[in-house]
Design an enzyme around this catalytic site. Structure first.
Site, PDB file in Angstrom:
ATOM      1  CB  ALA A  52      -0.927   0.004   1.212  1.00 42.13           C
ATOM      2  CE  LYS A  53       5.618   4.387  -0.465  1.00 46.23           C
ATOM      3  NZ  LYS A  53       6.537   3.671   0.428  1.00 46.23           N
TER       4      LYS A  53
END
Length: 679
Positions: free
Chosen positions: A368-369
């Site tokens: 995720a980011k």
């Protein structure tokens, strides 16, 4: 409540009354009690018509009471964006008997054709006050308020989707989107109707994923018994749709018919793109009445979304900050980045999350980011403390937007957020980590998790006072440096005792590059560049440059522009990548191995030799996507702030996908090493 006026002001008021029939003192006495006492209170705005308006150029007049004076350059654009034309204005200073001053602006306005000034007075006042408070942006979308009667909060829904569509890479300009919505009102209203049918928690009974629906009635009960028991999944029985689903289908049908009736192809395509965003939205915090909006979306249902498409995405919009969080699975980890790319920070985050997903494959299922862009930052050169405070507040808004629409765990039971209609299943795993610009923000995130009662507590954000500081420990850089030392030893170079030259891509604010440039006091950093600056120090003193780099890494959000010019060797300098031309001194020419007689180069031209000079060690830090193409000499595109698609870092093995690569050789032509991805 009385008011007293100076003699000079009395004369001005009497003169204005004789010329135009104004009665500001009487009006103030009628409305003065409604004015709040705080200096930051909302203004009071009233719309009125003068007798004889039919023969005047104006359609109506506005009396605007403010607790602080405002210049016309601040006020007039707000009315202009609402579609109003200001003909004249008369300012007055009014002082109450208690000594408090107020500022009255009496404005003559021309309204769009067919708009009743008095009937739209409340819409105008609410929209103007929201813009003055900072709760709403003022732009071309505001014309929907007066012309079409769409209040400012519903207009903000359309504005938020338009901003998100631009981040997806839409070729339609922001102004064209606003014009299209204004010119195709039926479709615009249908978009809002679809949004409200899906998410209004008060308008319809709970539906399949609504928070209230925790225990449906048994299937063997009659419809009447189900309704009496409070099971409102269906209106009559399990074979019929719920009221929300019926309303959603009706709104969807109306929207399709409205778009089909649009005669212009470009407008048709744009409206269908906006419709796909509303359809792909799974949750929203709109009905929490907060000064920011967050939407949870399913990108796989958005044709305009570039590949790869994450499983979930949260878009946060407010006048102060915009941000996006991409998650490629229900269980995914990754950091939040303070981006400086207003127009395409989602592209930046998407590039980063690709590498994060590869790295996380051996840690957690996927990556995720997140990234956010603060839109109201003051100039750090004037007040760095205020600049940092605004960045931190933008971070808080962004994280709150994420938590607003994320489920919680209480006593091992999933608890959905209040007043959030869900069109997906339970989703309570959300963690954040430090990234560029947020290395010291973990305590802020964990405080917010505590404020929300989020089940992860201080495990919500890694690091902080109860964890480790990723940048401070320099884990990734230290691991990569061991590879450098090993490679140097094979070349019979003692990096712990001998000076060696280095060129790099990055700056001292970065985790990998910044920490890497402090792992040896024998480093002679000759050249480096990031998306903002080109740093040149042709014959650096290792001790002096090491001390200056150490100072920069401790400076929040530093850049090469913060490097002390007095610490540079003769002929060196720090140059903006926006410059048209950069002068090449003889020491720089020799250090970079440029052709004899070179005296000036454009920044893109200078990047080529800067990436492969006759140095001992080259360090590359940036977002480098996986590529099986042969390495190209140009490491950065002229317009992009990250590495261009298909580019492999110099001296990096093609086919790898590192975020940073490092190579070392006596003449910059040796073997290759990989620098691990940082968190």
């Amino acid at each position: 409540m009385g008011c007293r006026l100076s003699g000079q002001l009395q004369g001005r008021l009497r003169g204005g009354r004789r010329r135009s029939g104004h009665r500001p003192v009487r009006e103030f006495r009628a409305h003065g009690r409604d004015l709040p006492d705080g200096d930051t209170a909302d203004p009071l705005l009233t719309v009125y018509r003068r007798q004889g308006t039919a023969v005047l150029a104006e359609d109506a007049r506005i009396r605007l009471y403010l607790t602080r004076p405002q210049s016309l350059s601040q006020i007039l654009p707000l009315f202009h964006n609402l579609g109003l034309r200001v003909l004249d204005q008369r300012p007055f200073d009014v002082q109450r008997a208690d000594g408090r001053s107020f500022f009255l602006y009496d404005l003559g306005l021309v309204y769009p054709r067919g708009v009743d000034p008095v009937r739209t007075g409340e819409l105008l006042a609410a929209s103007f006050c929201a813009a003055m408070r900072g709760d709403a942006e003022s732009d071309a979308f505001d014309a929907l308020v007066i012309r079409e009667g769409i209040d400012w909060r519903r207009t903000a829904i359309l504005r938020a989707y338009a901003k998100y569509l631009r981040q997806l890479g839409s070729t339609n300009s922001y102004g064209f989107i606003a014009d299209t919505l204004r010119e195709n009102v039926r479709a615009t209203r249908a978009l809002l109707s679809l949004f409200e049918a899906k998410f209004d928690p008060d308008r319809f009974d709970p539906d399949l994923f609504d928070p209230e629906l925790r225990a449906p009635a048994p299937a063997d009960k009659t419809p009447a018994e189900q309704m009496a028991a409070g099971s409102d999944l269906f209106e009559t029985d399990r074979g019929k749709y719920s009221s929300r689903t019926q309303a959603t289908n009706a709104a969807r049908k109306e929207l399709a018919e409205a778009i089909d009736a649009v005669p212009v192809l470009d407008a048709d395509r744009l409206l269908r793109s906006l419709a796909s965003l509303v359809e792909a939205t799974l949750r929203t915090n709109f009905y929490l009445n907060k000064p920011y909006l967050s939407f949870k979306l399913n990108p796989s249902s958005i044709p305009a979304a570039p590949a790869p498409r994450p499983q979930f995405e949260i878009w946060v919009y407010s006048p102060r900050v915009e941000g996006v969080h991409l998650r490629f699975g229900a269980i995914a980890r990754g950091g939040l980045r303070w981006s400086d790319r207003r127009e395409d920070f989602r592209t930046e985050v998407l590039g980063l999350v690709k590498a994060q997903t590869v790295k996380n494959a051996v840690i957690v299922p996927t990556g995720a980011k997140g990234g956010f862009y603060p839109k109201q930052l003051p100039d750090p050169a004037e007040d760095r403390a205020d600049w940092l405070a605004e960045g931190q507040e933008s971070y808080r808004i962004f994280v709150r937007g994420l938590l607003d629409i994320t489920d919680n765990l209480v006593a091992e039971r999933v608890v959905p957020p209040a007043r959030v209609v869900r069109h997906d299943g339970d989703d309570y795993y959300l963690v954040v980590a430090a990234d560029k610009g947020t290395a010291t923000f973990s305590d802020i995130a964990n405080d917010l998790a505590s404020e929300y009662g989020f089940w992860l507590g201080d495990a919500f954000a890694s690091g902080g006072s109860v964890g480790y500081d990723h940048k401070q420990m320099g884990i990734t850089a230290r691991g990569a440096w061991e590879s450098v030392r090993h490679h140097f030893s094979e070349l019979l170079i003692d990096s712990r005792a001998e000076d060696f030259t280095v060129v790099g891509i990055g700056d001292m604010s970065g985790d990998v590059f910044g920490n890497g440039m402090l792992l040896s006091n024998h480093i002679k950093l000759v050249a480096a560049f990031d998306h903002r600056h080109i740093f040149l120090d042709p014959t650096p003193d290792p001790a002096i440059s090491f001390a200056e780099r150490k100072r920069l890494i401790k400076l929040p959000r530093s850049s090469w522009a913060d490097y002390n010019p007095a610490k540079l060797s003769p002929g060196g300098g720090v140059f903006s990548r926006a410059d048209k031309s950069i002068g090449i001194t003889e020491p720089v020419r020799l250090a970079l191995g440029l052709a004899e007689g070179t005296t000036a180069m454009s920044p893109p031209e200078l990047l080529r030799p800067s990436s492969r000079p006759p140095s001992t060690c080259s360090t590359t830090v940036g977002s480098a996507p996986t590529s099986r193409l042969p390495p190209r000499r140009m490491p950065m595109s002229e317009t992009s702030q990250t590495m261009p698609s298909g580019w492999t870092p110099p001296n990096c093995v093609p086919g790898s996908s590192p975020r940073a690569a490092i190579s070392a050789s006596p003449n910059a032509a040796g073997s290759r090493l990989r620098w691990p991805e940082s968190a």
